[in-house]
Design a protein around this motif. Structure first.
Motif, PDB file in Angstrom:
ATOM      1  N   GLN A 199       8.798 -19.874  23.145  1.00 39.09           N
ATOM      2  CA  GLN A 199       9.724 -19.194  24.048  1.00 39.09           C
ATOM      3  C   GLN A 199       9.280 -17.757  24.313  1.00 39.09           C
ATOM      4  OE1 GLN A 199      12.762 -20.012  25.969  1.00 39.09           O
ATOM      5  NE2 GLN A 199      11.785 -18.141  26.670  1.00 39.09           N
ATOM      6  N   SER A 200       8.736 -17.112  23.289  1.00 40.59           N
ATOM      7  CA  SER A 200       8.337 -15.719  23.443  1.00 40.59           C
ATOM      8  C   SER A 200       7.221 -15.550  24.464  1.00 40.59           C
ATOM      9  CB  SER A 200       7.874 -15.157  22.084  1.00 40.59           C
ATOM     10  OG  SER A 200       8.932 -15.171  21.151  1.00 40.59           O
ATOM     11  N   PHE A 201       6.357 -16.543  24.597  1.00 44.48           N
ATOM     12  CA  PHE A 201       5.239 -16.431  25.523  1.00 44.48           C
ATOM     13  C   PHE A 201       5.545 -17.037  26.893  1.00 44.48           C
ATOM     14  CE2 PHE A 201       2.991 -15.782  21.519  1.00 44.48           C
ATOM     15  CZ  PHE A 201       2.189 -14.691  21.853  1.00 44.48           C
ATOM     16  N   LYS A 202       6.749 -17.588  27.064  1.00 49.26           N
ATOM     17  CA  LYS A 202       7.152 -18.084  28.371  1.00 49.26           C
ATOM     18  C   LYS A 202       7.704 -16.931  29.203  1.00 49.26           C
ATOM     19  CE  LYS A 202       9.603 -21.802  28.702  1.00 49.26           C
ATOM     20  NZ  LYS A 202       8.795 -22.605  29.640  1.00 49.26           N
ATOM     21  N   ARG A 203       7.495 -16.993  30.507  1.00 49.65           N
ATOM     22  CA  ARG A 203       7.970 -15.928  31.383  1.00 49.65           C
ATOM     23  C   ARG A 203       9.441 -16.093  31.746  1.00 49.65           C
ATOM     24  NH1 ARG A 203       4.491 -12.433  33.277  1.00 49.65           N
ATOM     25  NH2 ARG A 203       5.937 -11.830  34.922  1.00 49.65           N
ATOM     26  N   THR A 204       9.981 -17.270  31.536  1.00 45.81           N
ATOM     27  CA  THR A 204      11.399 -17.512  31.834  1.00 45.81           C
ATOM     28  C   THR A 204      12.071 -18.128  30.622  1.00 45.81           C
ATOM     29  OG1 THR A 204      10.879 -19.691  32.768  1.00 45.81           O
ATOM     30  CG2 THR A 204      10.974 -17.828  34.301  1.00 45.81           C
ATOM     31  N   ALA A 205      13.376 -17.951  30.556  1.00 47.26           N
ATOM     32  CA  ALA A 205      14.136 -18.507  29.437  1.00 47.26           C
ATOM     33  C   ALA A 205      14.326 -20.004  29.611  1.00 47.26           C
ATOM     34  CB  ALA A 205      15.493 -17.814  29.336  1.00 47.26           C
TER      35      ALA A 205
ATOM     36  N   MET B 107      22.743 -10.983  35.864  1.00 55.59           N
ATOM     37  CA  MET B 107      23.212 -11.028  34.485  1.00 55.59           C
ATOM     38  C   MET B 107      24.367 -10.049  34.293  1.00 55.59           C
ATOM     39  SD  MET B 107      20.972 -10.430  30.998  1.00 55.59           S
ATOM     40  CE  MET B 107      20.821  -8.642  31.163  1.00 55.59           C
ATOM     41  N   THR B 108      25.390 -10.492  33.601  1.00 49.90           N
ATOM     42  CA  THR B 108      26.521  -9.643  33.250  1.00 49.90           C
ATOM     43  C   THR B 108      26.693  -9.630  31.739  1.00 49.90           C
ATOM     44  OG1 THR B 108      28.161 -11.428  33.313  1.00 49.90           O
ATOM     45  CG2 THR B 108      27.667 -10.314  35.401  1.00 49.90           C
TER      46      THR B 108
ATOM     47  N   GLY C 112      20.142  -5.206  37.467  1.00 51.83           N
ATOM     48  CA  GLY C 112      20.357  -6.443  38.199  1.00 51.83           C
ATOM     49  C   GLY C 112      19.450  -7.566  37.758  1.00 51.83           C
ATOM     50  N   ALA C 113      19.275  -7.724  36.440  1.00 57.43           N
ATOM     51  CA  ALA C 113      18.432  -8.800  35.927  1.00 57.43           C
ATOM     52  C   ALA C 113      19.000 -10.157  36.326  1.00 57.43           C
ATOM     53  CB  ALA C 113      18.348  -8.706  34.397  1.00 57.43           C
ATOM     54  N   PRO C 114      18.147 -11.150  36.565  1.00 50.88           N
ATOM     55  CA  PRO C 114      18.638 -12.489  36.888  1.00 50.88           C
ATOM     56  C   PRO C 114      19.536 -13.030  35.785  1.00 50.88           C
ATOM     57  CG  PRO C 114      16.287 -12.330  37.317  1.00 50.88           C
ATOM     58  CD  PRO C 114      16.680 -11.076  36.597  1.00 50.88           C
ATOM     59  N   LYS C 115      20.494 -13.824  36.167  1.00 51.19           N
ATOM     60  CA  LYS C 115      21.495 -14.348  35.235  1.00 51.19           C
ATOM     61  C   LYS C 115      20.860 -15.103  34.076  1.00 51.19           C
ATOM     62  CE  LYS C 115      25.790 -17.049  35.366  1.00 51.19           C
ATOM     63  NZ  LYS C 115      26.955 -16.349  35.833  1.00 51.19           N
ATOM     64  N   ASN C 116      19.760 -15.816  34.344  1.00 51.64           N
ATOM     65  CA  ASN C 116      19.137 -16.639  33.318  1.00 51.64           C
ATOM     66  C   ASN C 116      18.580 -15.812  32.168  1.00 51.64           C
ATOM     67  OD1 ASN C 116      18.303 -19.330  32.472  1.00 51.64           O
ATOM     68  ND2 ASN C 116      16.206 -18.617  32.800  1.00 51.64           N
ATOM     69  N   GLU C 117      18.324 -14.519  32.415  1.00 53.57           N
ATOM     70  CA  GLU C 117      17.754 -13.697  31.361  1.00 53.57           C
ATOM     71  C   GLU C 117      18.775 -13.329  30.296  1.00 53.57           C
ATOM     72  OE1 GLU C 117      14.983 -10.719  32.157  1.00 53.57           O
ATOM     73  OE2 GLU C 117      13.926 -11.870  33.690  1.00 53.57           O
ATOM     74  N   ALA C 118      20.030 -13.701  30.500  1.00 49.17           N
ATOM     75  CA  ALA C 118      21.015 -13.546  29.425  1.00 49.17           C
ATOM     76  C   ALA C 118      20.611 -14.385  28.219  1.00 49.17           C
ATOM     77  CB  ALA C 118      22.400 -13.962  29.922  1.00 49.17           C
TER      78      ALA C 118
ATOM     79  N   ALA D  78      20.186 -13.158  24.375  1.00 46.72           N
ATOM     80  CA  ALA D  78      20.798 -13.868  23.246  1.00 46.72           C
ATOM     81  C   ALA D  78      19.759 -14.225  22.200  1.00 46.72           C
ATOM     82  CB  ALA D  78      21.490 -15.135  23.758  1.00 46.72           C
ATOM     83  N   PHE D  79      18.594 -14.665  22.660  1.00 49.62           N
ATOM     84  CA  PHE D  79      17.505 -15.019  21.751  1.00 49.62           C
ATOM     85  C   PHE D  79      17.057 -13.809  20.943  1.00 49.62           C
ATOM     86  CE2 PHE D  79      12.789 -16.308  21.550  1.00 49.62           C
ATOM     87  CZ  PHE D  79      12.971 -16.958  20.340  1.00 49.62           C
ATOM     88  N   GLY D  80      16.859 -12.675  21.618  1.00 48.05           N
ATOM     89  CA  GLY D  80      16.428 -11.470  20.925  1.00 48.05           C
ATOM     90  C   GLY D  80      17.443 -10.976  19.913  1.00 48.05           C
ATOM     91  N   LEU D  81      18.709 -10.978  20.280  1.00 48.67           N
ATOM     92  CA  LEU D  81      19.752 -10.555  19.350  1.00 48.67           C
ATOM     93  C   LEU D  81      19.826 -11.480  18.139  1.00 48.67           C
ATOM     94  CD1 LEU D  81      22.509  -9.574  21.934  1.00 48.67           C
ATOM     95  CD2 LEU D  81      21.385  -8.024  20.330  1.00 48.67           C
ATOM     96  N   THR D  82      19.642 -12.777  18.367  1.00 42.87           N
ATOM     97  CA  THR D  82      19.664 -13.736  17.261  1.00 42.87           C
ATOM     98  C   THR D  82      18.517 -13.478  16.294  1.00 42.87           C
ATOM     99  OG1 THR D  82      20.706 -15.415  18.658  1.00 42.87           O
ATOM    100  CG2 THR D  82      19.616 -16.181  16.651  1.00 42.87           C
ATOM    101  N   LEU D  83      17.325 -13.226  16.818  1.00 47.35           N
ATOM    102  CA  LEU D  83      16.183 -12.916  15.962  1.00 47.35           C
ATOM    103  C   LEU D  83      16.466 -11.700  15.086  1.00 47.35           C
ATOM    104  CD1 LEU D  83      13.186 -13.349  18.463  1.00 47.35           C
ATOM    105  CD2 LEU D  83      13.763 -14.852  16.557  1.00 47.35           C
ATOM    106  N   THR D  84      17.042 -10.676  15.678  1.00 47.95           N
ATOM    107  CA  THR D  84      17.332  -9.461  14.915  1.00 47.95           C
ATOM    108  C   THR D  84      18.386  -9.703  13.844  1.00 47.95           C
ATOM    109  OG1 THR D  84      16.794  -8.098  16.849  1.00 47.95           O
ATOM    110  CG2 THR D  84      18.069  -7.060  15.106  1.00 47.95           C
ATOM    111  N   LEU D  85      19.435 -10.435  14.178  1.00 45.75           N
ATOM    112  CA  LEU D  85      20.495 -10.704  13.200  1.00 45.75           C
ATOM    113  C   LEU D  85      19.981 -11.575  12.045  1.00 45.75           C
ATOM    114  CD1 LEU D  85      23.517 -11.277  15.611  1.00 45.75           C
ATOM    115  CD2 LEU D  85      23.114  -9.318  14.112  1.00 45.75           C
ATOM    116  N   VAL D  86      19.111 -12.526  12.347  1.00 47.76           N
ATOM    117  CA  VAL D  86      18.510 -13.340  11.283  1.00 47.76           C
ATOM    118  C   VAL D  86      17.674 -12.456  10.366  1.00 47.76           C
ATOM    119  CG1 VAL D  86      16.801 -15.143  10.813  1.00 47.76           C
ATOM    120  CG2 VAL D  86      18.560 -15.518  12.548  1.00 47.76           C
TER     121      VAL D  86
END
Length: 297
Positions: A128-134, A73-74, A262-268, A272-280
């Motif tokens: 989504q919150s209870f899934k281990r992957t995005a 992830m970058t 070095g988080a996996p790229k998919n965790e971006a 994004a999901f977490g930031l969206t929840l906070t902004l809402v």
């Protein structure tokens, strides 16, 4: 304890994993995470230690610095996924505003659709919150349904209570985001274990009070205990915005550490999901305050 944002309680963004600098207790077989002897956790605190590139970098006592092609992830990944998620939310909100009128003849129908979209969005967010992957499709679907709800609610407040309320709430949300980002990058906000504990305790108390108020409103009628209306409503709205700002700081810290580890790229997508929840969250608190200030009741 886990982060307030459900997405950050998953594998890579969990305090239980000794992640994001919140776990400073000694680990079996090695020094504490975050100490000088083990500054980046290495195999004892790094949830991505199985990443061969992360292991190689950490052997030399430096944060991971491999190129984006390694599958990590970058910041660009986080920005792109966040833009996609927020863009979906904004588009559906605009469509709901335009296609679901809130005049007297259509108010009940539009409100019913908006409320239904809120329930669907909440269910998708919990899944989504209870899934281990995005799951990008799940996250974008949440954003779409949440956008419908926000579009209807914003239209009701803007057209029936306070003209221009939606734009004011958007500007307020953007100002909080920019302010917290600048303060975080400048080092004015120090996200450590004490900060985390204080924010989580305050959030728990806030949510408990709002739940009690909602129960009184549902079963007793009226505004419940008055925590979401009148002067008390304004006070708790400001508290909600401050909590949202604190959550943003936690989100920034967890994203920053995810990239360093070095988080996996998919965790971006999770970021994004977490930031969206906070902004809402912040947007809704601003909208509520504006509605209260302009209410004729």
């Amino acid at each position: 304890m886990r982060s307030r944002n459900p997405v950050f309680s998953r594998r890579g963004f969990s305090r239980d994993n000794g992640y994001a600098g919140f776990n400073t207790a000694p680990q079996a077989g090695g020094p504490a995470v975050g100490t000088q002897a083990n500054p980046y956790g290495q195999q004892y605190g790094n949830p991505y230690a199985q990443n061969p590139y992360a292991q190689q970098d950490l052997q030399y006592g430096a944060p991971p610095q491999a190129p984006a092609t390694t599958g990590r992830m970058t910041m660009d990944d986080v920005v792109l996924r966040t833009a996609s998620t927020l863009g979906t939310l904004i588009v559906t909100a605009a469509l709901a505003w335009a296609l679901l009128p809130v005049d007297d003849a259509h108010l009940n129908r539009s409100y019913g659709i908006g409320f239904g979209a809120m329930i669907v969005g909440m269910v998708l967010a919990l899944v989504q919150s209870f899934k281990r992957t995005a799951t990008p499709a799940l996250i974008l679907s949440y954003a779409a349904f949440e956008g419908v709800f926000l579009g209807v609610v914003s239209s009701i407040v803007d057209n029936r209570i306070a003209s221009g309320a939606a734009m004011q709430a958007v500007i307020g949300t953007m100002a909080v985001f920019a302010g917290v980002l600048v303060a975080y990058k400048a080092g004015w906000i120090r996200v450590n274990r004490r900060f985390y504990g204080f924010v989580m305790a305050a959030a728990l108390g806030f949510l408990l009070l709002m739940t009690v108020n909602l129960l009184f409103a549902v079963f007793g009628g009226g505004d419940g205990l008055g925590f979401r209306s009148g002067p008390l409503g304004i006070f708790f709205g400001v508290v909600g915005i401050i909590l949202g700002a604190c959550f943003l700081a936690l989100d920034f810290k967890q994203v920053e550490d995810g990239i360093a580890y070095g988080a996996p790229k998919n965790e971006a997508w999770l970021a994004a999901f977490g930031l969206t929840l906070t902004l809402v969250w912040i947007y809704m608190e601003f909208l509520r305050i504006i509605a209260i200030l302009n209410s004729n009741d």
